[in-house]
Design a protein around this motif. Structure first.
Motif, PDB file in Angstrom:
ATOM      1  N   ALA A   6       0.859  -1.218  -0.263  1.00  0.00           N
ATOM      2  CA  ALA A   6       0.080  -0.040   0.123  1.00  0.00           C
ATOM      3  C   ALA A   6       1.210   1.267  -0.126  1.00  0.00           C
ATOM      4  O   ALA A   6       2.121   1.148   0.300  1.00  0.00           O
ATOM      5  N   LYS A   7       0.470   2.434  -0.561  1.00  0.00           N
ATOM      6  CA  LYS A   7       1.372   3.646  -0.412  1.00  0.00           C
ATOM      7  C   LYS A   7       2.052   3.825   0.936  1.00  0.00           C
ATOM      8  O   LYS A   7       1.242   4.082   2.024  1.00  0.00           O
ATOM      9  N   LYS A  41       3.634   1.949   2.685  1.00  0.00           N
ATOM     10  CA  LYS A  41       3.569   0.638   3.738  1.00  0.00           C
ATOM     11  C   LYS A  41       3.961  -0.758   3.091  1.00  0.00           C
ATOM     12  O   LYS A  41       3.340  -1.477   2.539  1.00  0.00           O
ATOM     13  N   PRO A  42       5.512  -0.810   3.001  1.00  0.00           N
ATOM     14  CA  PRO A  42       6.003  -2.083   2.363  1.00  0.00           C
ATOM     15  C   PRO A  42       6.013  -3.376   3.151  1.00  0.00           C
ATOM     16  O   PRO A  42       6.586  -4.589   2.705  1.00  0.00           O
ATOM     17  N   SER A  43       5.639  -3.273   4.704  1.00  0.00           N
ATOM     18  CA  SER A  43       5.822  -4.368   5.430  1.00  0.00           C
ATOM     19  C   SER A  43       4.181  -4.951   6.008  1.00  0.00           C
ATOM     20  O   SER A  43       3.601  -4.221   6.005  1.00  0.00           O
ATOM     21  N   ILE A  44       4.443  -6.054   6.274  1.00  0.00           N
ATOM     22  CA  ILE A  44       3.209  -6.819   6.991  1.00  0.00           C
ATOM     23  C   ILE A  44       3.735  -7.152   8.473  1.00  0.00           C
ATOM     24  O   ILE A  44       4.472  -7.912   8.487  1.00  0.00           O
ATOM     25  N   GLN A  45       2.725  -6.707   9.327  1.00  0.00           N
ATOM     26  CA  GLN A  45       3.181  -6.944  10.903  1.00  0.00           C
ATOM     27  C   GLN A  45       2.444  -8.229  11.296  1.00  0.00           C
ATOM     28  O   GLN A  45       1.149  -8.129  11.111  1.00  0.00           O
ATOM     29  N   VAL A  46       2.955  -9.164  11.719  1.00  0.00           N
ATOM     30  CA  VAL A  46       2.059 -10.299  12.384  1.00  0.00           C
ATOM     31  C   VAL A  46       2.661 -10.760  13.885  1.00  0.00           C
ATOM     32  O   VAL A  46       3.726  -9.918  14.237  1.00  0.00           O
ATOM     33  N   ASP A  47       1.812 -11.302  14.655  1.00  0.00           N
ATOM     34  CA  ASP A  47       2.188 -11.702  15.872  1.00  0.00           C
ATOM     35  C   ASP A  47       3.035 -12.734  16.335  1.00  0.00           C
ATOM     36  O   ASP A  47       3.828 -12.599  17.064  1.00  0.00           O
ATOM     37  N   SER A  48       3.003 -13.837  15.335  1.00  0.00           N
ATOM     38  CA  SER A  48       3.727 -14.932  15.607  1.00  0.00           C
ATOM     39  C   SER A  48       4.190 -15.794  14.397  1.00  0.00           C
ATOM     40  O   SER A  48       3.794 -15.348  13.073  1.00  0.00           O
ATOM     41  N   ALA A  49       4.906 -16.778  14.267  1.00  0.00           N
ATOM     42  CA  ALA A  49       5.313 -17.662  13.069  1.00  0.00           C
ATOM     43  C   ALA A  49       4.178 -18.088  12.437  1.00  0.00           C
ATOM     44  O   ALA A  49       4.107 -18.369  11.265  1.00  0.00           O
ATOM     45  N   GLU A  50       3.047 -18.581  13.069  1.00  0.00           N
ATOM     46  CA  GLU A  50       1.807 -19.032  12.414  1.00  0.00           C
ATOM     47  C   GLU A  50       1.189 -17.980  11.507  1.00  0.00           C
ATOM     48  O   GLU A  50       0.933 -18.432  10.416  1.00  0.00           O
ATOM     49  N   ASP A  51       1.102 -17.045  12.285  1.00  0.00           N
ATOM     50  CA  ASP A  51       0.365 -15.714  11.314  1.00  0.00           C
ATOM     51  C   ASP A  51       1.740 -15.256  10.083  1.00  0.00           C
ATOM     52  O   ASP A  51       0.732 -14.752   9.201  1.00  0.00           O
ATOM     53  N   LEU A  52       2.702 -15.533  10.518  1.00  0.00           N
ATOM     54  CA  LEU A  52       3.535 -15.311   9.192  1.00  0.00           C
ATOM     55  C   LEU A  52       3.483 -16.101   8.160  1.00  0.00           C
ATOM     56  O   LEU A  52       3.299 -15.558   6.770  1.00  0.00           O
ATOM     57  N   LYS A  65       0.836 -14.859  -1.337  1.00  0.00           N
ATOM     58  CA  LYS A  65       0.904 -15.705  -2.650  1.00  0.00           C
ATOM     59  C   LYS A  65      -0.483 -15.862  -3.345  1.00  0.00           C
ATOM     60  O   LYS A  65      -0.099 -15.701  -4.595  1.00  0.00           O
ATOM     61  N   VAL A  66      -1.401 -16.027  -2.711  1.00  0.00           N
ATOM     62  CA  VAL A  66      -2.760 -16.071  -3.533  1.00  0.00           C
ATOM     63  C   VAL A  66      -3.166 -14.898  -4.277  1.00  0.00           C
ATOM     64  O   VAL A  66      -3.639 -14.787  -5.219  1.00  0.00           O
ATOM     65  N   ALA A  67      -2.670 -13.723  -3.568  1.00  0.00           N
ATOM     66  CA  ALA A  67      -3.000 -12.170  -4.261  1.00  0.00           C
ATOM     67  C   ALA A  67      -1.983 -12.077  -5.527  1.00  0.00           C
ATOM     68  O   ALA A  67      -2.373 -11.665  -6.466  1.00  0.00           O
ATOM     69  N   VAL A  68      -0.782 -12.675  -5.293  1.00  0.00           N
ATOM     70  CA  VAL A  68      -0.016 -12.517  -6.591  1.00  0.00           C
ATOM     71  C   VAL A  68      -0.355 -13.391  -7.745  1.00  0.00           C
ATOM     72  O   VAL A  68      -0.550 -13.124  -8.847  1.00  0.00           O
ATOM     73  N   GLU A  69      -0.920 -14.685  -7.490  1.00  0.00           N
ATOM     74  CA  GLU A  69      -1.384 -15.546  -8.367  1.00  0.00           C
ATOM     75  C   GLU A  69      -2.737 -15.141  -8.983  1.00  0.00           C
ATOM     76  O   GLU A  69      -3.044 -15.235 -10.223  1.00  0.00           O
ATOM     77  N   ALA A  70      -3.345 -14.307  -8.237  1.00  0.00           N
ATOM     78  CA  ALA A  70      -4.564 -13.766  -8.933  1.00  0.00           C
ATOM     79  C   ALA A  70      -4.302 -12.346  -9.460  1.00  0.00           C
ATOM     80  O   ALA A  70      -5.496 -12.011 -10.299  1.00  0.00           O
ATOM     81  N   GLY A  71      -3.195 -11.809  -9.437  1.00  0.00           N
ATOM     82  CA  GLY A  71      -2.933 -10.658 -10.069  1.00  0.00           C
ATOM     83  C   GLY A  71      -3.374  -9.455  -9.640  1.00  0.00           C
ATOM     84  O   GLY A  71      -3.354  -8.518 -10.208  1.00  0.00           O
ATOM     85  N   ASP A  72      -3.260  -9.484  -8.303  1.00  0.00           N
ATOM     86  CA  ASP A  72      -3.645  -7.922  -7.351  1.00  0.00           C
ATOM     87  C   ASP A  72      -2.535  -7.374  -7.267  1.00  0.00           C
ATOM     88  O   ASP A  72      -2.719  -6.192  -7.194  1.00  0.00           O
ATOM     89  N   LEU A  73      -1.207  -7.771  -7.248  1.00  0.00           N
ATOM     90  CA  LEU A  73      -0.137  -7.099  -7.272  1.00  0.00           C
ATOM     91  C   LEU A  73       0.834  -6.715  -8.614  1.00  0.00           C
ATOM     92  O   LEU A  73       1.821  -6.456  -8.688  1.00  0.00           O
TER      93      LEU A  73
END
Length: 146
Positions: free
Chosen positions: A99-100, A102-113, A121-129
């Protein structure tokens, strides 16, 4: 010929060349897969090793041969001062802005990572990026011009 009547026959051939954006999407998708596997390996305590072939020249004989060596995969995530995990999506040497400003995604744990990487990955394959991938690709390509 009776066996072929049950099949749906069409007049299409496999395309010879893929569009550049599809190639770039596949490249980023495979790198995201590597990051997901690396995160899963770190979480379970087993190392994730991906092998690649490298051509080396034997010093005594002068003959080139291919040897299998481990591929170095650097993690895209880092720990913040608050103990959270942030991940930046990279295309080559460039960090993609999701996003404008905002280059990083913040998560709480390794599972959330892992969940966040799979979502990207799903967004990339769908063409969103696609626009961000094109921007990163053009900035990478400009570094190779004289």
């Amino acid at each position: 010929m009776s066996a072929l009547t049950a099949l749906k026959l069409v007049a299409l051939k496999k395309p010879v060349h893929q569009p550049a954006i599809v190639i770039r999407r596949n490249k980023l998708s495979s790198r995201l897969w590597e990051q997901i596997q690396l995160a899963k390996g770190q979480m379970s305590g087993t190392p994730f090793v991906l092998m690649k072939f490298r051509s080396i020249k034997d010093k005594e004989t002068g003959i080139r041969k291919h040897v299998e060596v481990p591929k170095r995969i650097k993690p895209w995530w880092f720990q913040t001062e608050e103990g959270k995990v942030c991940v930046s999506i990279r295309y080559g040497a460039c960090t993609i802005e999701l996003a404008k400003g905002k280059p990083s995604i913040q998560v709480d744990s390794a599972e959330d990572l892992i969940k966040a990487l799979e979502t990207v990955k799903v967004a990339v394959e769908a063409g969103d990026l696609d626009t961000q991938i094109e921007l990163a690709s053009s900035s990478l390509g400009s570094g190779f011009k004289k």
